[in-house]
Design a protein around this motif. Structure first.
Motif, PDB file in Angstrom:
ATOM      1  N   ALA A  67      45.636  62.987  97.887  1.00  0.00           N
ATOM      2  CA  ALA A  67      45.736  62.616  96.477  1.00  0.00           C
ATOM      3  C   ALA A  67      46.809  61.554  96.269  1.00  0.00           C
ATOM      4  N   THR A  68      47.944  61.683  96.965  1.00  0.00           N
ATOM      5  CA  THR A  68      49.029  60.715  96.816  1.00  0.00           C
ATOM      6  C   THR A  68      48.649  59.367  97.418  1.00  0.00           C
ATOM      7  N   VAL A  69      47.953  59.378  98.550  1.00  0.00           N
ATOM      8  CA  VAL A  69      47.510  58.123  99.160  1.00  0.00           C
ATOM      9  C   VAL A  69      46.565  57.375  98.208  1.00  0.00           C
ATOM     10  N   THR A  70      45.609  58.086  97.658  1.00  0.00           N
ATOM     11  CA  THR A  70      44.671  57.446  96.736  1.00  0.00           C
ATOM     12  C   THR A  70      45.395  56.882  95.523  1.00  0.00           C
ATOM     13  N   ASN A  71      46.334  57.652  94.992  1.00  0.00           N
ATOM     14  CA  ASN A  71      47.091  57.191  93.836  1.00  0.00           C
ATOM     15  C   ASN A  71      47.934  55.966  94.186  1.00  0.00           C
ATOM     16  N   ALA A  72      48.532  55.962  95.383  1.00  0.00           N
ATOM     17  CA  ALA A  72      49.360  54.825  95.801  1.00  0.00           C
ATOM     18  C   ALA A  72      48.522  53.566  95.970  1.00  0.00           C
ATOM     19  N   ILE A  73      47.325  53.704  96.525  1.00  0.00           N
ATOM     20  CA  ILE A  73      46.450  52.540  96.685  1.00  0.00           C
ATOM     21  C   ILE A  73      46.022  52.005  95.322  1.00  0.00           C
ATOM     22  N   THR A  74      45.686  52.902  94.411  1.00  0.00           N
ATOM     23  CA  THR A  74      45.239  52.481  93.083  1.00  0.00           C
ATOM     24  C   THR A  74      46.341  51.741  92.332  1.00  0.00           C
ATOM     25  N   PHE A  75      47.516  52.368  92.232  1.00  0.00           N
ATOM     26  CA  PHE A  75      48.608  51.733  91.495  1.00  0.00           C
ATOM     27  C   PHE A  75      49.152  50.525  92.245  1.00  0.00           C
ATOM     28  N   GLY A  76      49.140  50.579  93.582  1.00  0.00           N
ATOM     29  CA  GLY A  76      49.593  49.415  94.339  1.00  0.00           C
ATOM     30  C   GLY A  76      48.715  48.199  94.097  1.00  0.00           C
ATOM     31  N   GLY A  77      47.409  48.414  94.044  1.00  0.00           N
ATOM     32  CA  GLY A  77      46.510  47.304  93.749  1.00  0.00           C
ATOM     33  C   GLY A  77      46.735  46.736  92.364  1.00  0.00           C
ATOM     34  N   MET A  78      46.930  47.619  91.376  1.00  0.00           N
ATOM     35  CA  MET A  78      47.157  47.138  90.013  1.00  0.00           C
ATOM     36  C   MET A  78      48.519  46.453  89.892  1.00  0.00           C
ATOM     37  N   LEU A  79      49.529  46.961  90.614  1.00  0.00           N
ATOM     38  CA  LEU A  79      50.829  46.293  90.616  1.00  0.00           C
ATOM     39  C   LEU A  79      50.734  44.904  91.237  1.00  0.00           C
ATOM     40  N   GLY A  80      49.951  44.804  92.317  1.00  0.00           N
ATOM     41  CA  GLY A  80      49.779  43.492  92.929  1.00  0.00           C
ATOM     42  C   GLY A  80      49.129  42.501  91.987  1.00  0.00           C
ATOM     43  N   ASP A  81      48.130  42.943  91.238  1.00  0.00           N
ATOM     44  CA  ASP A  81      47.483  42.061  90.266  1.00  0.00           C
ATOM     45  C   ASP A  81      48.441  41.673  89.144  1.00  0.00           C
ATOM     46  N   ALA A  82      49.304  42.592  88.729  1.00  0.00           N
ATOM     47  CA  ALA A  82      50.197  42.346  87.589  1.00  0.00           C
ATOM     48  C   ALA A  82      51.414  41.517  87.962  1.00  0.00           C
ATOM     49  N   THR A  83      51.803  41.489  89.245  1.00  0.00           N
ATOM     50  CA  THR A  83      53.050  40.830  89.655  1.00  0.00           C
ATOM     51  C   THR A  83      52.830  39.760  90.712  1.00  0.00           C
ATOM     52  N   ALA A  84      51.629  39.254  90.844  1.00  0.00           N
ATOM     53  CA  ALA A  84      51.321  38.222  91.844  1.00  0.00           C
ATOM     54  C   ALA A  84      51.725  38.690  93.237  1.00  0.00           C
ATOM     55  N   ASN A  85      51.451  39.951  93.536  1.00  0.00           N
ATOM     56  CA  ASN A  85      51.708  40.560  94.844  1.00  0.00           C
ATOM     57  C   ASN A  85      53.188  40.627  95.199  1.00  0.00           C
ATOM     58  N   MET A  86      54.076  40.483  94.214  1.00  0.00           N
ATOM     59  CA  MET A  86      55.485  40.749  94.478  1.00  0.00           C
ATOM     60  C   MET A  86      55.699  42.230  94.807  1.00  0.00           C
ATOM     61  N   GLN A  87      54.859  43.070  94.248  1.00  0.00           N
ATOM     62  CA  GLN A  87      54.776  44.478  94.637  1.00  0.00           C
ATOM     63  C   GLN A  87      53.298  44.793  94.839  1.00  0.00           C
ATOM     64  N   GLY A  88      52.966  45.307  96.015  1.00  0.00           N
ATOM     65  CA  GLY A  88      51.571  45.576  96.316  1.00  0.00           C
ATOM     66  C   GLY A  88      51.386  46.956  96.909  1.00  0.00           C
ATOM     67  N   VAL A  89      50.288  47.133  97.618  1.00  0.00           N
ATOM     68  CA  VAL A  89      49.956  48.438  98.172  1.00  0.00           C
ATOM     69  C   VAL A  89      50.981  48.870  99.212  1.00  0.00           C
ATOM     70  N   LEU A  90      51.386  47.951 100.101  1.00  0.00           N
ATOM     71  CA  LEU A  90      52.350  48.327 101.138  1.00  0.00           C
ATOM     72  C   LEU A  90      53.683  48.725 100.528  1.00  0.00           C
ATOM     73  N   GLU A  91      54.160  47.961  99.543  1.00  0.00           N
ATOM     74  CA  GLU A  91      55.422  48.309  98.886  1.00  0.00           C
ATOM     75  C   GLU A  91      55.317  49.677  98.210  1.00  0.00           C
ATOM     76  N   ASN A  92      54.164  49.969  97.630  1.00  0.00           N
ATOM     77  CA  ASN A  92      53.988  51.268  96.982  1.00  0.00           C
ATOM     78  C   ASN A  92      53.978  52.391  98.015  1.00  0.00           C
ATOM     79  N   PHE A  93      53.366  52.163  99.170  1.00  0.00           N
ATOM     80  CA  PHE A  93      53.369  53.166 100.232  1.00  0.00           C
ATOM     81  C   PHE A  93      54.788  53.460 100.700  1.00  0.00           C
ATOM     82  N   LEU A  94      55.528  52.398 101.019  1.00  0.00           N
ATOM     83  CA  LEU A  94      56.886  52.588 101.540  1.00  0.00           C
ATOM     84  C   LEU A  94      57.799  53.193 100.481  1.00  0.00           C
ATOM     85  N   GLY A  95      57.683  52.728  99.233  1.00  0.00           N
ATOM     86  CA  GLY A  95      58.518  53.274  98.173  1.00  0.00           C
ATOM     87  C   GLY A  95      58.225  54.739  97.907  1.00  0.00           C
TER      88      GLY A  95
END
Length: 844
Positions: A340-368
């Protein structure tokens, strides 16, 4: 036999009946009272064998009921006969006996009853006790009580005896299972009253299984104390009129029973000892009305006083927070919450990447998530909480990035100063015990917040499935008769057609089933169209796809929808399997604990068998920033003017309010009294951990994290503890939550190593995880009272369940309260759907 409820041997003498509430004739209770008043009564008898007990009972009869010597001997011999027990046979044993029955014939092999001698019991009776599986249903520390009733030819008047032993004694094979015996009741009499004797015995057995009477029987010093206990039992008796119900009907055991303490407070004789029963009940109601008024939220009046109290409260439990996790249930919880956490991290990471020009993305969300969650689980006050990115945070990041772009500011440096100020304000809130305000959060607030987050989970899972239908569109114009006209080729010479001219009515990214690695080498002469090229090879060579079936992906949307529905229904069915009537309790519990894992494994097997290219779970495979222009350390100066560090105070105040409300409302929901948490809460310590984590995540350019309500509730539900042994007919008792730190820590450690697990995770279909998300949202929504009250709006009054609050609150006021909550929930949803979503926790 009785443990808590009555079981009878059905006609034929082979099968035990289902447990049921005993229904007693009122006259049998009066006869039992007469037996206790006039019969033999021995309290605290010192005896080591059943023969010694019988001898004492026969020798110490009252004068008016004394038997002749010759009758005593015959009666003693009768009582010492070897008892015949009704065995509880397994299904395999019954089938084996059924298969062997034609070979055994009809000859009886019954053994004549022998004498019961506890010094040397028969080998058959002892082996029966050892093999009897019924002992698993007996609670630990239980003792046996024996009731012997019947008719005897040679007696002219009834003989009765009530005996309590000073200490529990093993009486050989007298009991069905090997248990120490404490109480015995004997009633034998002349013929013509068999039915009356049997009903008196049932009344005595029912009395001995009553918890209030058990206390009286244990503490009684005289016959009058036993009679007084029975009178108290009669005071609570409920009589059913004979013409309004069927006496042969069996009343099923209720799901909830009143506590013995609450029953004793209703007796006038006990009010002087236990206080006024009305005042006690009023105190209970007051406690329920303020479920968060414990000492965790009391102000100390000192700086960091609440924090120090949280540390002192949680420190003694720190060792057990790891040892309590050594249970198979924790393994299923780890796998469930990890996915459940992995799926949530991928979802929010993708949306963060779209909102911040990939300044924060899926990998950053995983590590954070891995770092912040691990630290929080190790040092927080409520380690069952799962940290995650949230919707309001996503809205703030989008606004902050847009503001930075419009004013030529460095986004990550600006964000660093905001995070530092938020951490400072968070420490100030901890020092001043601002979490004290949590005690003013009402059920209205909690339910509104929980319902909104649950609906967001449900909406997002359905929205994701809708997006799959856009990526893999259904061919509504397909006609079987036109199958010969559908084709797709690679055109390398002519220019690409305009959008909409390719694949009209057919859609999807996959057009060829050929393996690119198996394609023949291209010739030097390039034809205008090459049918052998795959879609990837065609586009790589600068060609374009031409034909009516180029956008067609067969059955992907259909299979994804089926996997989504199967995953949701399977999760729900497996979770409810614990209360099913099928299979032994251990199997039901195992299936229920591993419900999510079984669902995912079964869905993956279905997907692999069919072989369609459904969208899979893809995680980052390299440890490098999503945007190459940024690094892993954000420096506070250099890219922005010096005054940015001061201006950052303004948005930091807004983020502080957002984090405080989001974190503390979730903490209140997780620490409800109905979860029976034993290790206490840590509101101040949790807020401190979240505040200090803001410093690290801001300095490394990782997302900000607060408590995730739905995932945290799912974590707690996956760690529910229930009683292992339960009497027949008794529902397993909810014992609380398995409070520990290891499951959350394991989840976030797995998040950190997910980069290296990509080859395994890529086999999990995304529709299955969306189905799990839908299950989590529906389960969280069903856990709040608002859902029950919404159902009441649709029910006629005569079909409404007997809910406690309906007995004390007029139905009109209940409906009014529900409608107001629904209107506020709709307003929150509107706010959440706009740019004002950043203030939605404040609106809650």
């Amino acid at each position: 036999r009785w443990i808590k409820f009555e079981e009878k041997v059905e006609d034929g003498g082979v099968r035990w009946s289902a447990p049921h509430v005993p229904a007693l004739p009122l006259h049998s209770l009066f006869q039992l009272r007469t037996c206790l008043q006039k019969g033999t009564m021995l309290l605290d008898l010192d005896a080591l064998s059943f023969k010694e007990i019988i001898d004492k009972a026969l020798s110490e009869q009252p004068e008016e009921a004394e038997l002749r010597p010759e009758l005593r001997g015959r009666l003693a011999a009768l009582l010492l006969c070897q008892p015949q027990h009704q065995t509880t046979k397994s299904l395999l044993r019954l089938l084996a006996e059924l298969a062997l029955s034609p070979c055994q014939g009809r000859h009886s092999t019954a053994v004549p009853p022998g004498l019961l001698h506890p010094k040397c019991p028969s080998a058959a009776s002892l082996s029966f006790q050892l093999r009897n599986q019924f002992k698993k249903k007996v609670p630990p520390g239980a003792e046996a009580a024996h009731v012997a009733v019947g008719e005897v030819k040679f007696l002219e008047k009834p003989f009765s005896a009530f005996i309590r032993l000073r200490r529990g004694v093993a009486l050989g094979s007298l009991a069905e299972v090997a248990l120490p015996s404490r109480f015995l009741f004997i009633l034998l009499g002349p013929r013509a009253k068999v039915k009356a004797y049997h009903e008196v015995g049932r009344a005595m057995a029912t009395l001995l299984t009553d918890e209030v009477f058990q206390r009286v029987a244990w503490q009684a010093e005289h016959r009058e104390d036993i009679i007084a206990g029975m009178e108290a039992f009669l005071d609570e008796l409920t009589v059913l009129p004979p013409g309004k119900w069927d006496p042969s009907a069996r009343i099923l055991p209720p799901s909830c029973l009143p506590s013995p303490h609450r029953r004793t407070t209703m007796h006038p004789s006990d009010r002087q000892l236990h206080g006024d029963g009305d005042m006690s009940a009023a105190g209970d109601r007051a406690g329920l009305a303020h479920p968060h008024s414990g000492e965790e939220l009391e102000r100390t009046g000192r700086l960091f006083g609440g924090l120090l109290r949280d540390i002192r409260r949680k420190a003694p439990w720190y060792g057990s927070d790891f040892s309590d996790a050594l249970h198979p249930q924790c393994l299923s919880a780890v796998l469930y919450i990890y996915l459940a956490t992995v799926t949530n991290a991928i979802t929010f990471g993708g949306m963060l990447g779209d909102a911040t020009a990939n300044m924060q993305g899926v990998l950053e969300n995983f590590l954070g998530t891995a770092f912040a969650g691990s630290i929080f689980c190790l040092f927080s006050g409520q380690p069952l909480t799962i940290l995650s990115s949230t919707g309001p945070m996503l809205v703030f990041e989008r606004l902050l990035f847009s503001f930075s772009q419009d004013h030529s500011l460095d986004y990550l440096e600006f964000r660093l100063w905001i995070g530092l100020w938020v951490a400072f304000f968070g420490v100030v809130l901890v020092a001043t015990e601002a979490s004290h305000l949590v005690r003013y959060f009402t059920r209205f607030t909690e339910e509104g917040f929980c319902a909104l987050i649950s609906l967001i989970f449900i909406y997002d899972s359905l929205k994701k499935m809708r997006s799959l239908a856009d990526a893999f569109p259904i061919n509504w114009q397909y006609r079987l008769d036109n199958v010969t006209s559908y084709s797709c080729t690679c055109n390398l010479s002519s220019p690409a057609p305009a959008p909409g001219q390719v694949g009209e009515g057919l859609g999807g990214p996959q057009v060829s089933g050929h393996d690119p690695s198996s394609m023949p080498a291209l010739s030097l002469q390039h034809p205008a169209t090459l049918a052998g090229l795959s879609r990837t090879q065609c586009l790589a060579r600068g060609g374009h796809l031409l034909g009516t079936s180029c956008q067609y992906v067969p059955d992907v949307t259909l299979l994804s929808t089926l996997l989504f529905g199967v995953a949701f229904l399977s999760c729900t069915a497996f979770k409810r399997f614990r209360s099913s009537r099928y299979f032994p309790a251990a199997v039901r519990k195992l299936v229920s604990d591993f419900a999510i894992i079984l669902t995912i494994l079964a869905s993956c097997a279905i997907d692999a068998t069919l072989g369609l290219e459904t969208p899979k779970l893809l995680v980052p495979s390299e440890l490098k920033p999503t945007n190459p222009a940024r690094g892993w350390i954000i420096f506070p100066f250099g890219a922005n003017p010096w005054w940015v560090c001061l201006v950052s105070v303004v948005p930091a105040v807004l983020v502080t309010i957002l984090i405080f409300m989001d974190q503390q409302i979730t903490a209140v929901i997780l620490n409800r009294r109905e979860y029976k948490l034993q290790k206490g809460a840590g509101f101040h310590l949790d807020l401190l951990c979240v505040s200090l984590l803001m410093v690290v995540t801001s300095a490394t350019g990782l997302p900000w994290y607060v408590s995730a309500t739905v995932i945290s509730l799912a974590h707690m539900e996956s760690l529910r503890k229930e009683s292992v042994t339960s009497a027949p007919g008794e529902h397993p008792e909810f014992l609380g939550i398995r409070e520990q730190r290891l499951t959350g820590l394991a989840v976030f450690v797995l998040m950190g190593v997910s980069v290296f697990m990509a080859p395994v995770l890529k086999h999990i279909p995304m529709p299955v995880l969306y189905g799990v998300f839908l299950h989590m949202g529906v389960a969280a929504l069903n856990s709040i009272q608002l859902t029950d009250r919404v159902r009441l709006l649709l029910m006629p009054a005569k079909h409404q369940p007997d809910l406690p609050y309906l007995r004390h609150v007029p139905l009109r006021r209940v409906h009014l309260f529900t409608v107001i909550q629904l209107l506020c929930l709709a307003l929150l949803w509107v706010i959440k759907s706009t740019m004002a979503a950043i203030i939605f926790p404040v609106m809650v």
